[in-house]
Each structure stands twice: as structure tokens, then as C-alpha cells.
Design a protein around this motif. Structure first.
Motif, PDB file in Angstrom:
ATOM      1  N   THR A  99       0.843  -1.190   0.000  1.00 36.66           N
ATOM      2  CA  THR A  99       0.000   0.000   0.000  1.00 36.66           C
ATOM      3  C   THR A  99       0.878   1.239   0.000  1.00 36.66           C
ATOM      4  O   THR A  99       1.797   1.350   0.809  1.00 36.66           O
ATOM      5  CB  THR A  99      -0.900   0.032   1.250  1.00 36.66           C
ATOM      6  N   LYS A 100       0.631   2.168  -0.903  1.00 45.12           N
ATOM      7  CA  LYS A 100       1.385   3.414  -0.952  1.00 45.12           C
ATOM      8  C   LYS A 100       0.815   4.380   0.089  1.00 45.12           C
ATOM      9  O   LYS A 100      -0.401   4.543   0.189  1.00 45.12           O
ATOM     10  CB  LYS A 100       1.301   4.048  -2.345  1.00 45.12           C
ATOM     11  N   VAL A 101       1.692   5.003   0.838  1.00 40.57           N
ATOM     12  CA  VAL A 101       1.274   5.951   1.874  1.00 40.57           C
ATOM     13  C   VAL A 101       1.828   7.324   1.499  1.00 40.57           C
ATOM     14  O   VAL A 101       3.046   7.498   1.376  1.00 40.57           O
ATOM     15  CB  VAL A 101       1.780   5.522   3.265  1.00 40.57           C
ATOM     16  N   LEU A 102       0.932   8.294   1.308  1.00 38.21           N
ATOM     17  CA  LEU A 102       1.297   9.579   0.734  1.00 38.21           C
ATOM     18  C   LEU A 102       1.034  10.744   1.680  1.00 38.21           C
ATOM     19  O   LEU A 102       0.063  10.743   2.441  1.00 38.21           O
ATOM     20  CB  LEU A 102       0.528   9.823  -0.566  1.00 38.21           C
ATOM     21  N   PHE A 103       1.895  11.725   1.592  1.00 39.00           N
ATOM     22  CA  PHE A 103       1.757  12.999   2.304  1.00 39.00           C
ATOM     23  C   PHE A 103       0.698  13.843   1.592  1.00 39.00           C
ATOM     24  O   PHE A 103       0.698  13.946   0.365  1.00 39.00           O
ATOM     25  CB  PHE A 103       3.107  13.716   2.284  1.00 39.00           C
ATOM     26  N   SER A 104      -0.210  14.458   2.347  1.00 38.40           N
ATOM     27  CA  SER A 104      -1.209  15.354   1.750  1.00 38.40           C
ATOM     28  C   SER A 104      -0.692  16.785   1.794  1.00 38.40           C
ATOM     29  O   SER A 104      -0.430  17.327   2.867  1.00 38.40           O
ATOM     30  CB  SER A 104      -2.535  15.252   2.506  1.00 38.40           C
ATOM     31  N   PHE A 105      -0.557  17.391   0.621  1.00 34.10           N
ATOM     32  CA  PHE A 105      -0.011  18.754   0.535  1.00 34.10           C
ATOM     33  C   PHE A 105      -1.071  19.665  -0.053  1.00 34.10           C
ATOM     34  O   PHE A 105      -1.458  19.520  -1.223  1.00 34.10           O
ATOM     35  CB  PHE A 105       1.245  18.771  -0.338  1.00 34.10           C
ATOM     36  N   ASN A 106      -1.545  20.633   0.751  1.00 32.42           N
ATOM     37  CA  ASN A 106      -2.624  21.527   0.342  1.00 32.42           C
ATOM     38  C   ASN A 106      -2.042  22.830  -0.207  1.00 32.42           C
ATOM     39  O   ASN A 106      -1.750  23.755   0.540  1.00 32.42           O
ATOM     40  CB  ASN A 106      -3.547  21.808   1.530  1.00 32.42           C
ATOM     41  N   LEU A 107      -1.904  22.887  -1.505  1.00 33.64           N
ATOM     42  CA  LEU A 107      -1.334  24.068  -2.154  1.00 33.64           C
ATOM     43  C   LEU A 107      -2.302  25.249  -2.106  1.00 33.64           C
ATOM     44  O   LEU A 107      -1.887  26.409  -2.032  1.00 33.64           O
ATOM     45  CB  LEU A 107      -0.987  23.721  -3.604  1.00 33.64           C
ATOM     46  N   THR A 108      -3.593  24.959  -2.097  1.00 35.99           N
ATOM     47  CA  THR A 108      -4.604  26.023  -2.059  1.00 35.99           C
ATOM     48  C   THR A 108      -4.477  26.867  -0.801  1.00 35.99           C
ATOM     49  O   THR A 108      -4.484  28.103  -0.863  1.00 35.99           O
ATOM     50  CB  THR A 108      -6.017  25.425  -2.122  1.00 35.99           C
ATOM     51  N   VAL A 133       9.097  17.335   2.004  1.00 41.81           N
ATOM     52  CA  VAL A 133      10.186  16.445   1.586  1.00 41.81           C
ATOM     53  C   VAL A 133      10.820  15.777   2.798  1.00 41.81           C
ATOM     54  O   VAL A 133      11.110  14.569   2.787  1.00 41.81           O
ATOM     55  CB  VAL A 133      11.234  17.220   0.769  1.00 41.81           C
ATOM     56  N   SER A 134      11.027  16.541   3.860  1.00 42.61           N
ATOM     57  CA  SER A 134      11.611  15.975   5.082  1.00 42.61           C
ATOM     58  C   SER A 134      10.714  14.890   5.664  1.00 42.61           C
ATOM     59  O   SER A 134      11.194  13.833   6.097  1.00 42.61           O
ATOM     60  CB  SER A 134      11.846  17.070   6.120  1.00 42.61           C
ATOM     61  N   ALA A 135       9.403  15.156   5.698  1.00 42.00           N
ATOM     62  CA  ALA A 135       8.468  14.169   6.241  1.00 42.00           C
ATOM     63  C   ALA A 135       8.456  12.901   5.398  1.00 42.00           C
ATOM     64  O   ALA A 135       8.403  11.785   5.933  1.00 42.00           O
ATOM     65  CB  ALA A 135       7.071  14.770   6.320  1.00 42.00           C
ATOM     66  N   ILE A 136       8.512  13.050   4.086  1.00 42.44           N
ATOM     67  CA  ILE A 136       8.545  11.885   3.194  1.00 42.44           C
ATOM     68  C   ILE A 136       9.794  11.058   3.457  1.00 42.44           C
ATOM     69  O   ILE A 136       9.725   9.830   3.618  1.00 42.44           O
ATOM     70  CB  ILE A 136       8.484  12.336   1.715  1.00 42.44           C
ATOM     71  N   ASN A 137      10.936  11.723   3.516  1.00 43.97           N
ATOM     72  CA  ASN A 137      12.200  11.006   3.705  1.00 43.97           C
ATOM     73  C   ASN A 137      12.345  10.436   5.113  1.00 43.97           C
ATOM     74  O   ASN A 137      12.762   9.285   5.294  1.00 43.97           O
ATOM     75  CB  ASN A 137      13.373  11.937   3.394  1.00 43.97           C
ATOM     76  N   ASP A 138      11.993  11.224   6.124  1.00 43.80           N
ATOM     77  CA  ASP A 138      12.191  10.793   7.513  1.00 43.80           C
ATOM     78  C   ASP A 138      11.269   9.651   7.908  1.00 43.80           C
ATOM     79  O   ASP A 138      11.641   8.800   8.734  1.00 43.80           O
ATOM     80  CB  ASP A 138      11.972  11.969   8.468  1.00 43.80           C
ATOM     81  N   ASP A 142       5.783   7.146   0.634  1.00 42.09           N
ATOM     82  CA  ASP A 142       5.992   6.807  -0.778  1.00 42.09           C
ATOM     83  C   ASP A 142       5.894   8.006  -1.709  1.00 42.09           C
ATOM     84  O   ASP A 142       6.197   7.882  -2.895  1.00 42.09           O
ATOM     85  CB  ASP A 142       4.970   5.756  -1.211  1.00 42.09           C
ATOM     86  N   GLY A 143       5.481   9.166  -1.197  1.00 45.23           N
ATOM     87  CA  GLY A 143       5.350  10.349  -2.023  1.00 45.23           C
ATOM     88  C   GLY A 143       4.317  11.284  -1.442  1.00 45.23           C
ATOM     89  O   GLY A 143       4.145  11.347  -0.219  1.00 45.23           O
ATOM     90  N   ALA A 144       3.599  11.999  -2.317  1.00 42.26           N
ATOM     91  CA  ALA A 144       2.636  12.990  -1.839  1.00 42.26           C
ATOM     92  C   ALA A 144       1.510  13.160  -2.843  1.00 42.26           C
ATOM     93  O   ALA A 144       1.649  12.846  -4.035  1.00 42.26           O
ATOM     94  CB  ALA A 144       3.320  14.330  -1.585  1.00 42.26           C
ATOM     95  N   SER A 145       0.398  13.667  -2.349  1.00 43.33           N
ATOM     96  CA  SER A 145      -0.716  14.068  -3.202  1.00 43.33           C
ATOM     97  C   SER A 145      -0.897  15.572  -3.060  1.00 43.33           C
ATOM     98  O   SER A 145      -1.085  16.079  -1.956  1.00 43.33           O
ATOM     99  CB  SER A 145      -2.003  13.336  -2.815  1.00 43.33           C
ATOM    100  N   ILE A 146      -0.818  16.281  -4.172  1.00 45.79           N
ATOM    101  CA  ILE A 146      -0.893  17.741  -4.186  1.00 45.79           C
ATOM    102  C   ILE A 146      -2.312  18.157  -4.543  1.00 45.79           C
ATOM    103  O   ILE A 146      -2.809  17.833  -5.625  1.00 45.79           O
ATOM    104  CB  ILE A 146       0.091  18.338  -5.218  1.00 45.79           C
ATOM    105  N   SER A 147      -2.975  18.861  -3.638  1.00 45.28           N
ATOM    106  CA  SER A 147      -4.339  19.326  -3.922  1.00 45.28           C
ATOM    107  C   SER A 147      -4.324  20.830  -4.168  1.00 45.28           C
ATOM    108  O   SER A 147      -3.669  21.587  -3.450  1.00 45.28           O
ATOM    109  CB  SER A 147      -5.286  18.990  -2.763  1.00 45.28           C
TER     110      SER A 147
END
Length: 305
Positions: A99-108, A133-138, A142-147
Motif C-alpha cells: 500500500t502506498k502511503v502519501l503525504f497530503s499537501f494543500n497548495l490552495t 520532503v523531510s516528512a517523506i524522507n524521515d 511513498d510520495g505525496a498528493s498535491i491538492s
């Protein structure tokens, strides 16, 4: 009788030992997890979810371990503040079930905060991207979803277009190297926000379709993404909310998630379905958990044996 009652008032500590599935039958559990990983490695319709992580007081619905094993990706709403339960569950999902686990990044919200405070977008966006990026690496994400739901920079106002172009470039400059190194990124926005030359950075394009009232509106949004924006159909996901209703083909009100699961095929076929707010009523046997499992089964029915 009084003597018996006196005896009953004596408390005694009882040790309840909980044996997890891998502890009950390790060999069978290993075969099961391998079967799930094999399923995800094959071509199939994806089912992804948004999960409001970081809570642990309302029962199993607050834990990542309670997600159906066949979910392809979990987007963590609060990925910047993972608690101990999150950190324990994430590697289990990744290792056992792919299962891919992604960071949620709210650009809005970052853009709106910059505008309301009179700051340049890069002043807020640059450190926020570094934190992501730090949270993904630390945490081994698996990456992020940009909203992003704002202006995409295709209007007549040159100043606005320039500001959005700068914001977009800051984003692409930060995530493109990560994508080249194997991290995956979703875009929850109008696909035209990303220039054609940069679209391979994103693995999935998630259309915000929760306001669609029927299959016709859904099909229109899908066709715009495919034939106007040029997004490959297998990269597209539509979005359903377990707390919303929509109109089916017989003009009856139905739950959005099971109906949209069918429309992934009927209005496409496209890549799959994104389920918003998956923890809402998740523990109720007839609501989100059942609908999530049902969507997976609808899109990827188990073969008869």
C-alpha cells in the motif's frame, strides 16, 4: 447467599492476550499477504483513500491498520504530525500489502495564506515544500498528493498568471527529482494546472467529482480531462465521498461511493476511484467500511473458482 455475594465482589485481573493474524498462522498469513501484493502488481482498477490520521481515541477507525488490505494508496491528511500508531502501522501497510502511503499537501491553503497576509507565495511555499520532503524522507512515505483548487493561470491577468507560474515552478522543481528517484505523486486539481511537458511527474490525476449530481456530469468531467487536457485515461481517478448522495440512472438517490465505482467503468473506463474521508462512520458495518470493500470488489471482482 450473602457469603456468595461477598465472594463475587473480589476483583481479579484477567490477562487478555491478543494474537494478531500473523501470529495465529504465520505461513498462511504470509501466503495471504503475498497474494495481496501480487494483486496490486497486476493491472487493475485502483481504489485510493484520504485518511484523517493522527487520532487514536475513537476506536479502530482511527488506525491505518483497519484499512482494507486491497486499498492501493492512503493519503494522510495530517502527515506532518504522525503519532506513534501511524508510525507503527505505515511500514506494515507498505511491506505486507504494498500500500502506498502519501503525504497530503494543500497548495490552495498556502496560496490563500500568502494572499491574505500580503506575502510572496515563495515565502510560504518554499519552507512548506521542505517540510513535506523531510516528512517523506524521515518517515519512509511513498510520495505525496498535491491538492489545488485555485486559479490555474490561464486567464488574461498577466500578474496573476506570473504568480501562479512561479508557484507551479517551485512545486515542480522540488518534486521532480523525487519522482525520478521512485517517489509517486498525485495531483488533485484541474489537470491543465500542469504543463504537458511536466505531466509525467504525476502518477495519478484525481478529478474532484464530488459535486457531480449524476453520471452525465461525471462523464463530462472525465471527457474534458481525457480529450481536452490530454490525460491518459488509466491515470485518472474520480472522487467519491461516503457522506454524499448522487442521482443514479433511474433518477433515484444513491450513495456516491458505490455508484461512482460503477461509473469508473461505465463513464470510462479510467484508472479508478478516490474515496474522501474514509474514516467517517468507518466502523459502521453498513457505511464506509462496507462501501469501501464493495467498491474494490465491484471494480476488481474476485475470480470464481
Amino acid at each position: 447467599l450473602w457469603t456468595s455475594c461477598d465472594d463475587w465482589t473480589e476483583t481479579e485481573q484477567v490477562d487478555y492476550g491478543v494474537t494478531t493474524p500473523d501470529g495465529q498462522n504465520p505461513e498462511l498469513y504470509a501466503r495471504y499477504t503475498q497474494a495481496v501484493r501480487n494483486y496490486k502488481s497486476r493491472k487493475h482498477y485502483a481504489v485510493c483513500v484520504r485518511f484523517d490520521n493522527g487520532h487514536s481515541g475513537d476506536g479502530e477507525k482511527d488506525f491505518l491498520r483497519s484499512m482494507p488490505d486491497s486499498i492501493d494508496a492512503v493519503i494522510l491528511e495530517n502527515a506532518a504530525t504522525l503519532n506513534s500508531a501511524d508510525l507503527e502501522d505505515i511500514p506494515v501497510l507498505q511491506t505486507n500489502f504494498a500500500t502506498k502511503v502519501l503525504f497530503s499537501f494543500n497548495l490552495t491553503s498556502i496560496k490563500e495564506n500568502a494572499e491574505s497576509s500580503g506575502q510572496e507565495i515563495k515565502t510560504l511555499l518554499a519552507p512548506a515544500l521542505e517540510q513535506m520532503v523531510s516528512a517523506i524522507n524521515d518517515n519512509g512515505l511513498d510520495g505525496a498528493s498535491i491538492s489545488y483548487t485555485g486559479d490555474i493561470g490561464l486567464g488574461n491577468n498577466a500578474t496573476v498568471n506570473a504568480s501562479i507560474a512561479e508557484m507551479r515552478q517551485l512545486l515542480l522543481d522540488k518534486i521532480t527529482p523525487l519522482a525520478k528517484n521512485g517517489k509517486i505523486f498525485f495531483l488533485e486539481s484541474n489537470p491543465l494546472f500542469i504543463p504537458e511537458a511536466n505531466r509525467d511527474v504525476f502518477t495519478r490525476y484525481v478529478l474532484n467529482t464530488t459535486s457531480s449530481k449524476n453520471a452525465s456530469q461525471l462523464r463530462l468531467l472525465i471527457n474534458e480531462a481525457i480529450y481536452y487536457a490530454g490525460i491518459p485515461s488509466d491515470k485518472l481517478l474520480i472522487t467519491g465521498d461516503p457522506e454524499l448522495m448522487t442521482t443514479d440512472n433511474n433518477d433515484g438517490l444513491v450513495s456516491q461511493v458505490p455508484f461512482f465505482a460503477i461509473q469508473v467503468i461505465d463513464c470510462g473506463p479510467i484508472g479508478g476511484l478516490m474515496i474522501q474521508n474514509v474514516a467517517a462512520d468507518y466502523s459502521h458495518a453498513n457505511i464506509t467500511y462496507k462501501e469501501t470493500r464493495g467498491a474494490i470488489q465491484t471494480l476488481n471482482p474476485s475470480p470464481l473458482k
